[in-house]
Design an enzyme around this catalytic site. Structure first.
Site, PDB file in Angstrom:
ATOM      1  N   HIS A 261       0.832  -1.209   0.000  1.00  0.00           N
ATOM      2  CA  HIS A 261       0.000   0.000   0.000  1.00  0.00           C
ATOM      3  C   HIS A 261       0.872   1.266   0.000  1.00  0.00           C
ATOM      4  CE1 HIS A 261      -3.703   2.290   1.250  1.00  0.00           C
ATOM      5  NE2 HIS A 261      -2.786   3.085   1.771  1.00  0.00           N
ATOM      6  N   GLU A 262       1.793   1.342   0.954  1.00  0.00           N
ATOM      7  CA  GLU A 262       2.667   2.524   1.029  1.00  0.00           C
ATOM      8  C   GLU A 262       3.565   2.596  -0.198  1.00  0.00           C
ATOM      9  OE1 GLU A 262       1.881   4.709   3.144  1.00  0.00           O
ATOM     10  OE2 GLU A 262       0.601   3.413   4.384  1.00  0.00           O
ATOM     11  N   HIS A 265       1.701   4.482  -2.809  1.00  0.00           N
ATOM     12  CA  HIS A 265       1.810   5.931  -2.570  1.00  0.00           C
ATOM     13  C   HIS A 265       3.186   6.446  -3.004  1.00  0.00           C
ATOM     14  CE1 HIS A 265      -1.920   6.827  -0.510  1.00  0.00           C
ATOM     15  NE2 HIS A 265      -1.723   5.956   0.467  1.00  0.00           N
ATOM     16  N   GLU A 291      -4.781   7.860  -3.096  1.00  0.00           N
ATOM     17  CA  GLU A 291      -5.251   6.606  -2.519  1.00  0.00           C
ATOM     18  C   GLU A 291      -5.550   5.581  -3.612  1.00  0.00           C
ATOM     19  OE1 GLU A 291      -5.032   6.508   0.701  1.00  0.00           O
ATOM     20  OE2 GLU A 291      -5.993   4.598   1.191  1.00  0.00           O
TER      21      GLU A 291
END
Lengths: 498, 498
Positions: A261-262, A265, A291
């Site tokens: 997830h990070e 980003h 997101e």
């Protein structure tokens, strides 16, 4: 065009960006390595830096430059630069200093009260400060201005140009379509053992595995690094984009999926063009678009079957105890659906239901259609309606999130926007990249990253979110792609009709 | 007194201090965790922060406040606060912007050239930029102003209120007294094996041992932390004082003594009074006084016999291979004297000789009594005179230090001042603390720290260095304490007459 004025603007804005980078550095350190007793000093440093940035952004010289430049016909990129700096300037300049000061004084007070209220699971402890905070946020909305709803002015801070009316329509449709899927999947999944993956995962080995996945995703370690913090986050931009993770020694999933997830980003922040550095063309479009990148990687890629066809052997080698868990079992376990009352524990299917609850409540609060005192009751009612459950208490209910206590009203919707945008983008990518699933299945993530780079990352704020989505996918925001994605994926996994 | 003006001054100065703390944070990160490719971004951030601090320090409002307040009779502490802020302001305001910009542009150019010159051991590569840099520093001296020598104005940046005439006198006497001691000790020590301590010291165990020693010294880990960097340093102040170390797996000494050395610096920075935070009364007196703290702990305490009577068993437990090295042998090995041509490898006895060489040269350069082109020749001559050796080449000779390439002219003397102050302070402490050696020998370092706290640390910049030394020791700076310390210590260790 007025070259001198434009260059002057760019130079002034670059310093404001640098102050932002410094603030982000101070925040990163606060959450990773800072000695515990330095917390007061750090708070003063942070508010000094953001104060200087605000001063410079709202300066008279800046205002004049923007006024001059916004009257001139400019080429596309320069026009976008001026448009976005002006947007920042106008928003910041519209809110009077005393209100900004009051808001920032309010934050520690409100979070302090929230912590206590949550501990005791007693909403009444939090109520009056939340009322006051919302009063201030409504004042912000009045100063910033809006056409239809004061809530628009608040959303706009996180999702520029988005309107609450459009959100309400899309989210309403989403809720209706999601409800039967949630009902069916939570029922089916209750038959599967979700604790299949609980065992011992040495943290040092987790680190190596996650870094290896991040590198395969395309995360540039020469311009980044990975550390540990209580809550995972990505900070910084351009040539200094850092990730933090949290490791759980008995469960691989929190670390694994937060790292993907990070990583999503971080790829966005590392994906701007060098020639645009220090301008809005090297900034993310919105939190929703940001997101979409993290959720695309975490869920659509990182929880897909092809991804694990490629990477499961590496995971099993890292943790030999996983050799008695088949790929099918593993894939099901990382896609287990359940109707928990806690948002941060939610899966990709039920997640948006949590957001709909918050969206409806904060919209009604800001539009004066609801009282703060009614939050607990409305909260529980909405959880029954959307997820068929009722939180045991306020601590697991309306007090679970810190957002409102930090003044973040209008923020929650960006999480669900991320899900919707991500599915819509991935469908477009699939159409344009020959055999995207196949390349993921071979562990080759480069075609996807290069598509994201050239269709999304490299533009920065050149387009607004809506324009970008139309340009990339041929249509405006729609919940259909996400719904279809869920139906197809979960029909396959659980061999059911959705 | 003018309360409003004083409070206004204090508030403005606090923000300048905060900008300094932020700069120090950025520097710490640059040298510890920063991703390598972020180096350009970081440079821009640092120069922005120091530019804003300079702007605020030299602002017209600041000037006016200082003018008003310096005309008023103030109580002791407030007078010192005004005196020291005014000193900073006057110095900063006296140097024109174009010169500051030229100096900061010069630095990367000069260090780049120095690196090349050192690599090729060819002074001529460095010569012309050093000439230009010195020209700029002489201009600085003219703008800052001085009574006797332009070198005074440069020393003053690092050792406020110190004069080159006084330095020349003290250093001259020191050199004369040190020469026979150096000659004798280098001869005697050549009979001892200095490689006695070369073996394998696992770095993780070194870390634990050094942290344990730092804690015993009184270093507060709640307001600090220890990391790794290429060159050890201490950064930050007050509630955030960080140490970095460098570990050598085959030699314990570099890590061990740099940790005690940096610990000494850190204790000073952690030793200011909370009530004085963000004012000059919570700042070190000078670099010389700062260095007195690090060298007192590193050499006078950390290389003493009593200290190792207390801590050697712990060291032997950490590294069992040391059990066949007696305390005597260990103590001799950490006090081995040799006339190396390289300053950073020097011991406490020969160290000052390296400084005298640099002092004489930079003083003569600034006073126009010598040409840059003659540096290599003069350098080698002075090394022959003071240490009886000649560097093999310029890389090991006049090109060994980065200081001049960074524009740090007038900095070197503070190292030797540190030695002199430290011995003078320690003598005073020994007189006032009953059985200081005994308590150190019992591993109890608290009496020493609490003496340093109440006699030196807690004052901040209340007194100038000279006033502080007189107040604490009853006399002005003198080389005698240091000389006597060396004579007594080394006569004992090597059983000779010095």
């Amino acid at each position: 065009m007025n070259v001198k004025a434009y260059n002057d603007l760019i130079e002034r804005y670059a310093d404001i960006v640098r102050l932002g980078q410094i603030g982000s550095m101070l925040m990163w350190d606060l959450n990773t390595y800072m000695p515990p007793e330095a917390v007061d000093m750090r708070g003063d440093q942070q508010s000094l830096v953001s104060g200087i940035a605000h001063e410079r952004l709202t300066s008279r010289e800046m205002g004049k430059l923007l006024e001059t430049l916004s009257k001139i016909e400019l080429p596309l990129k320069k026009a976008a630069v001026v448009r976005e700096i002006k947007r920042n300037h106008d928003r910041a300049a519209s809110i009077p200093r005393h209100l900004i000061r009051e808001l920032s004084r309010m934050e520690p007070v409100a979070t302090g009260r929230w912590v206590k209220a949550k501990e005791k699971s007693d909403f009444s402890i939090f109520r009056d400060v939340l009322e006051r905070f919302l009063e201030l946020k409504k004042q912000v909305a009045e100063y910033v201005g809006y056409d239809d709803s004061p809530y628009d002015a608040l959303i706009d801070e996180y999702e520029p140009y988005m309107k609450s009316e459009k959100l309400a329509r899309t989210f309403g449709d989403l809720g209706g379509k999601l409800k039967p899927i949630v009902a069916k999947l939570t029922e089916v999944c209750s038959e599967y053992d979700e604790d299949k993956l609980i065992r011992k995962y040495p943290i040092e080995i987790q680190k190596v595995l996650f870094q290896s996945i991040l590198l395969k995703m395309g995360y540039d370690m020469g311009r980044g690094r990975v550390d540990i913090s209580a809550h995972p986050f990505t900070s910084g931009s351009l040539d200094d984009v850092r990730i933090t993770l949290r490791y759980d020694e008995s469960d691989l999933r929190p670390g694994l999926f937060s790292s993907i997830h990070e990583g999503g980003h971080a790829l966005y922040e590392q994906g701007f063009l060098k020639e645009n550095y220090m301008t809005p063309l090297a900034e993310s479009v919105s939190l929703g678009i940001h997101e979409s990148q993290s959720r695309l990687w975490e869920n659509i890629v990182g929880r897909s079957r092809p991804f694990w066809e490629a990477f499961y052997p590496e995971l099993q080698n890292a943790f030999p105890s996983m050799k008695n868990v088949s790929l099918d079992e593993f894939h099901r376990a990382i896609n287990h659906i359940s109707n928990t009352p806690v948002r941060v524990d939610a899966d990709e299917v039920t997640y948006s239901m949590h957001i709909l609850v918050r969206f409806e409540i904060e919209k009604d609060l800001v539009e004066n259609k609801m009282e703060v005192t009614d939050i607990p009751q409305v909260w529980n009612e909405l959880y029954r309606r959307y997820l068929g459950i009722e939180p045991k208490n306020d601590s697991l209910g309306c007090l679970q999130d810190i957002h409102w206590a930090m003044g973040a009203v209008g923020y929650f919707p960006t999480y669900t926007l991320g899900n919707l945008y991500s599915a819509q983008f991935f469908d477009a990518a699939s159409k344009e990249i020959g055999d995207l699933e196949g390349s993921i299945g071979n562990g080759n993530l480069k075609p996807l990253l290069s598509w994201l780079r050239s269709n999304i990352h490299s533009y920065g704020k050149l387009y607004t979110a809506d324009d970008l989505v139309k340009k990339v996918t041929g249509e405006s925001l729609s919940e259909d792609h996400f719904i279809n994605y869920l139906k197809k994926k979960y029909s396959n996994i659980y061999d059911i009709d959705l």
